[in-house]
Design a protein around this motif. Structure first.
Motif, PDB file in Angstrom:
ATOM      1  N   VAL A   1      -4.620   0.759  16.967  1.00  0.00           N
ATOM      2  CA  VAL A   1      -5.582   1.068  15.909  1.00  0.00           C
ATOM      3  C   VAL A   1      -4.422  -0.858  15.657  1.00  0.00           C
ATOM      4  CG1 VAL A   1      -6.379   0.698  13.196  1.00  0.00           C
ATOM      5  CG2 VAL A   1      -6.674   2.365  14.730  1.00  0.00           C
ATOM      6  N   VAL A   2      -3.500  -0.589  15.229  1.00  0.00           N
ATOM      7  CA  VAL A   2      -1.990  -1.231  15.195  1.00  0.00           C
ATOM      8  C   VAL A   2      -1.969  -2.412  16.190  1.00  0.00           C
ATOM      9  CG1 VAL A   2       0.406  -2.078  14.766  1.00  0.00           C
ATOM     10  CG2 VAL A   2      -0.894   0.278  13.870  1.00  0.00           C
ATOM     11  N   LEU A   3      -1.964  -2.094  17.759  1.00  0.00           N
ATOM     12  CA  LEU A   3      -2.157  -3.176  18.755  1.00  0.00           C
ATOM     13  C   LEU A   3      -3.457  -3.779  18.234  1.00  0.00           C
ATOM     14  CD1 LEU A   3      -1.753  -1.849  21.764  1.00  0.00           C
ATOM     15  CD2 LEU A   3      -0.199  -2.997  20.640  1.00  0.00           C
ATOM     16  N   SER A   4      -4.459  -3.323  17.426  1.00  0.00           N
ATOM     17  CA  SER A   4      -5.606  -3.954  17.276  1.00  0.00           C
ATOM     18  C   SER A   4      -5.746  -5.041  16.382  1.00  0.00           C
ATOM     19  CB  SER A   4      -7.298  -3.473  17.254  1.00  0.00           C
ATOM     20  OG  SER A   4      -7.416  -2.782  18.186  1.00  0.00           O
ATOM     21  N   LEU A   5      -4.607  -4.749  15.448  1.00  0.00           N
ATOM     22  CA  LEU A   5      -4.709  -5.210  13.856  1.00  0.00           C
ATOM     23  C   LEU A   5      -3.940  -6.447  13.990  1.00  0.00           C
ATOM     24  CD1 LEU A   5      -4.327  -2.104  11.506  1.00  0.00           C
ATOM     25  CD2 LEU A   5      -5.996  -3.824  11.806  1.00  0.00           C
ATOM     26  N   GLU A   6      -2.836  -6.241  15.175  1.00  0.00           N
ATOM     27  CA  GLU A   6      -1.676  -7.344  15.812  1.00  0.00           C
ATOM     28  C   GLU A   6      -2.887  -8.554  16.048  1.00  0.00           C
ATOM     29  OE1 GLU A   6       1.348  -5.189  17.398  1.00  0.00           O
ATOM     30  OE2 GLU A   6       2.304  -4.544  15.586  1.00  0.00           O
ATOM     31  N   SER A   7      -3.295  -8.567  17.297  1.00  0.00           N
ATOM     32  CA  SER A   7      -4.198  -9.232  17.754  1.00  0.00           C
ATOM     33  C   SER A   7      -5.158  -9.715  16.818  1.00  0.00           C
ATOM     34  CB  SER A   7      -5.126  -8.189  18.744  1.00  0.00           C
ATOM     35  OG  SER A   7      -6.515  -9.099  19.698  1.00  0.00           O
ATOM     36  N   GLU A   8      -5.859  -9.059  15.989  1.00  0.00           N
ATOM     37  CA  GLU A   8      -6.742 -10.146  14.277  1.00  0.00           C
ATOM     38  C   GLU A   8      -5.900 -10.556  14.287  1.00  0.00           C
ATOM     39  OE1 GLU A   8      -9.833 -10.349  14.211  1.00  0.00           O
ATOM     40  OE2 GLU A   8     -10.206  -9.592  15.936  1.00  0.00           O
ATOM     41  N   ALA A   9      -3.968 -10.104  13.767  1.00  0.00           N
ATOM     42  CA  ALA A   9      -3.763 -10.855  12.927  1.00  0.00           C
ATOM     43  C   ALA A   9      -3.172 -12.443  13.691  1.00  0.00           C
ATOM     44  CB  ALA A   9      -2.435 -10.262  12.623  1.00  0.00           C
ATOM     45  N   GLN A  10      -3.241 -12.454  14.589  1.00  0.00           N
ATOM     46  CA  GLN A  10      -3.506 -13.204  15.282  1.00  0.00           C
ATOM     47  C   GLN A  10      -4.621 -14.493  15.413  1.00  0.00           C
ATOM     48  OE1 GLN A  10      -1.517 -12.411  19.454  1.00  0.00           O
ATOM     49  NE2 GLN A  10       0.553 -12.543  18.425  1.00  0.00           N
ATOM     50  N   LYS A  11      -5.447 -13.987  15.301  1.00  0.00           N
ATOM     51  CA  LYS A  11      -6.688 -14.789  15.973  1.00  0.00           C
ATOM     52  C   LYS A  11      -7.633 -15.142  14.440  1.00  0.00           C
ATOM     53  CE  LYS A  11      -8.927 -11.807  19.214  1.00  0.00           C
ATOM     54  NZ  LYS A  11      -9.647 -10.908  19.234  1.00  0.00           N
ATOM     55  N   GLN A  12      -6.840 -14.970  13.485  1.00  0.00           N
ATOM     56  CA  GLN A  12      -6.913 -14.817  12.265  1.00  0.00           C
ATOM     57  C   GLN A  12      -6.630 -15.098  10.952  1.00  0.00           C
ATOM     58  OE1 GLN A  12     -10.335 -11.723  10.099  1.00  0.00           O
ATOM     59  NE2 GLN A  12     -10.993 -11.231  12.185  1.00  0.00           N
ATOM     60  N   ASN A  13      -5.113 -15.502  11.647  1.00  0.00           N
ATOM     61  CA  ASN A  13      -4.067 -15.771  11.006  1.00  0.00           C
ATOM     62  C   ASN A  13      -3.705 -15.261   9.152  1.00  0.00           C
ATOM     63  OD1 ASN A  13      -1.654 -17.620  10.693  1.00  0.00           O
ATOM     64  ND2 ASN A  13      -2.608 -19.335   9.599  1.00  0.00           N
ATOM     65  N   PHE A  14      -2.961 -13.892   9.786  1.00  0.00           N
ATOM     66  CA  PHE A  14      -2.604 -13.020   8.576  1.00  0.00           C
ATOM     67  C   PHE A  14      -1.436 -12.741   9.167  1.00  0.00           C
ATOM     68  CE2 PHE A  14      -5.989 -10.605  10.444  1.00  0.00           C
ATOM     69  CZ  PHE A  14      -5.172  -9.693  10.164  1.00  0.00           C
ATOM     70  N   GLN A  15      -0.648 -12.437   7.543  1.00  0.00           N
ATOM     71  CA  GLN A  15       0.794 -11.195   7.682  1.00  0.00           C
ATOM     72  C   GLN A  15       0.652 -10.406   7.652  1.00  0.00           C
ATOM     73  OE1 GLN A  15       2.569 -14.106   9.241  1.00  0.00           O
ATOM     74  NE2 GLN A  15       1.096 -14.833   9.128  1.00  0.00           N
TER      75      GLN A  15
ATOM     76  N   VAL B   1       3.828   7.200  11.166  1.00  0.00           N
ATOM     77  CA  VAL B   1       5.032   6.872  11.547  1.00  0.00           C
ATOM     78  C   VAL B   1       4.631   5.516  12.909  1.00  0.00           C
ATOM     79  CG1 VAL B   1       5.942   8.121  13.806  1.00  0.00           C
ATOM     80  CG2 VAL B   1       5.367   9.206  11.753  1.00  0.00           C
ATOM     81  N   VAL B   2       3.520   5.615  12.462  1.00  0.00           N
ATOM     82  CA  VAL B   2       3.295   4.609  14.052  1.00  0.00           C
ATOM     83  C   VAL B   2       3.050   2.902  13.080  1.00  0.00           C
ATOM     84  CG1 VAL B   2       1.371   3.590  15.652  1.00  0.00           C
ATOM     85  CG2 VAL B   2       1.968   5.897  15.524  1.00  0.00           C
ATOM     86  N   THR B   3       2.694   2.777  12.198  1.00  0.00           N
ATOM     87  CA  THR B   3       2.684   1.437  11.386  1.00  0.00           C
ATOM     88  C   THR B   3       3.955   1.240  10.722  1.00  0.00           C
ATOM     89  OG1 THR B   3       2.293   2.182   9.133  1.00  0.00           O
ATOM     90  CG2 THR B   3       0.434   2.013  11.194  1.00  0.00           C
ATOM     91  N   ARG B   4       5.078   2.208  11.089  1.00  0.00           N
ATOM     92  CA  ARG B   4       6.540   1.291  10.280  1.00  0.00           C
ATOM     93  C   ARG B   4       7.124   0.303  10.842  1.00  0.00           C
ATOM     94  NH1 ARG B   4       8.912   7.585  10.138  1.00  0.00           N
ATOM     95  NH2 ARG B   4       7.474   8.250   7.961  1.00  0.00           N
ATOM     96  N   ASN B   5       7.563  -0.547  10.693  1.00  0.00           N
ATOM     97  CA  ASN B   5       8.177  -1.912  10.810  1.00  0.00           C
ATOM     98  C   ASN B   5       6.891  -2.422  11.547  1.00  0.00           C
ATOM     99  OD1 ASN B   5      10.395  -1.601   9.735  1.00  0.00           O
ATOM    100  ND2 ASN B   5      10.862   0.191  10.782  1.00  0.00           N
ATOM    101  N   SER B   6       5.789  -2.695  11.512  1.00  0.00           N
ATOM    102  CA  SER B   6       3.873  -2.621  11.963  1.00  0.00           C
ATOM    103  C   SER B   6       3.908  -3.828  11.084  1.00  0.00           C
ATOM    104  CB  SER B   6       3.667  -2.334  12.837  1.00  0.00           C
ATOM    105  OG  SER B   6       2.672  -1.680  12.222  1.00  0.00           O
ATOM    106  N   ILE B   7       2.982  -4.708  11.310  1.00  0.00           N
ATOM    107  CA  ILE B   7       1.995  -5.500  10.396  1.00  0.00           C
ATOM    108  C   ILE B   7       1.307  -4.479   9.750  1.00  0.00           C
ATOM    109  CG2 ILE B   7       0.086  -5.839  12.153  1.00  0.00           C
ATOM    110  CD1 ILE B   7      -0.522  -8.459  11.104  1.00  0.00           C
ATOM    111  N   ALA B   8       1.255  -3.356   9.585  1.00  0.00           N
ATOM    112  CA  ALA B   8       0.436  -1.893   8.878  1.00  0.00           C
ATOM    113  C   ALA B   8       1.270  -2.136   8.283  1.00  0.00           C
ATOM    114  CB  ALA B   8      -0.392  -1.692   9.894  1.00  0.00           C
TER     115      ALA B   8
END
Length: 113
Positions: free
Chosen positions: A10-24, A50-57
């Motif tokens: 899910v985090v990888l998908s969110l990071e991919s979408e952040a690049q496409k849609q330019n959100f931080q 645990v997984v979202t720590r230090n990520s876009i989420a």
């Protein structure tokens, strides 16, 4: 615990979408989790923290929308709700049910800034 790898996906998908849609930043994530998906929701919530720590989420709220089990009965040709994959048809008692809902695991919606 495969819920950790689900959260990582899910985090990888969110990071991919952040690049496409330019959100931080992701503030909130809605996941649809079917009753037959094999996902333990409490473990998913733990993995999320645990997984979202230090990520876009990081710090994002996780909202889990549970999808009920649905099936189509070959005996009476009705769509019915079931609680277990091998339940009998609640309308006619037939054992010939084909599951049509409750197996999904997907990102339904995200709130970003």
């Amino acid at each position: 615990m495969h819920e950790m790898s689900i959260c990582e996906g899910v985090v990888l998908s969110l990071e991919s979408e952040a690049q496409k849609q330019n959100f931080q930043k992701v503030k909130k994530v809605w996941l649809t989790v079917g009753i037959f998906s094999g996902v333990e929701i409490d473990a998913l919530r733990f993995g999320w923290d645990v997984v979202t720590r230090n990520s876009i989420a990081d710090g994002a709220e996780l909202v889990v929308l549970e999808e009920q089990g649905q099936a189509w009965c070959m005996g009476c040709s009705k769509h019915v709700q079931i609680e277990n994959r091998y339940d009998d048809c609640p309308a006619c008692g037939s054992h010939r049910l084909q599951v049509t809902g409750g197996e999904i695991l997907s990102i339904k919606e995200i709130e970003v800034e």
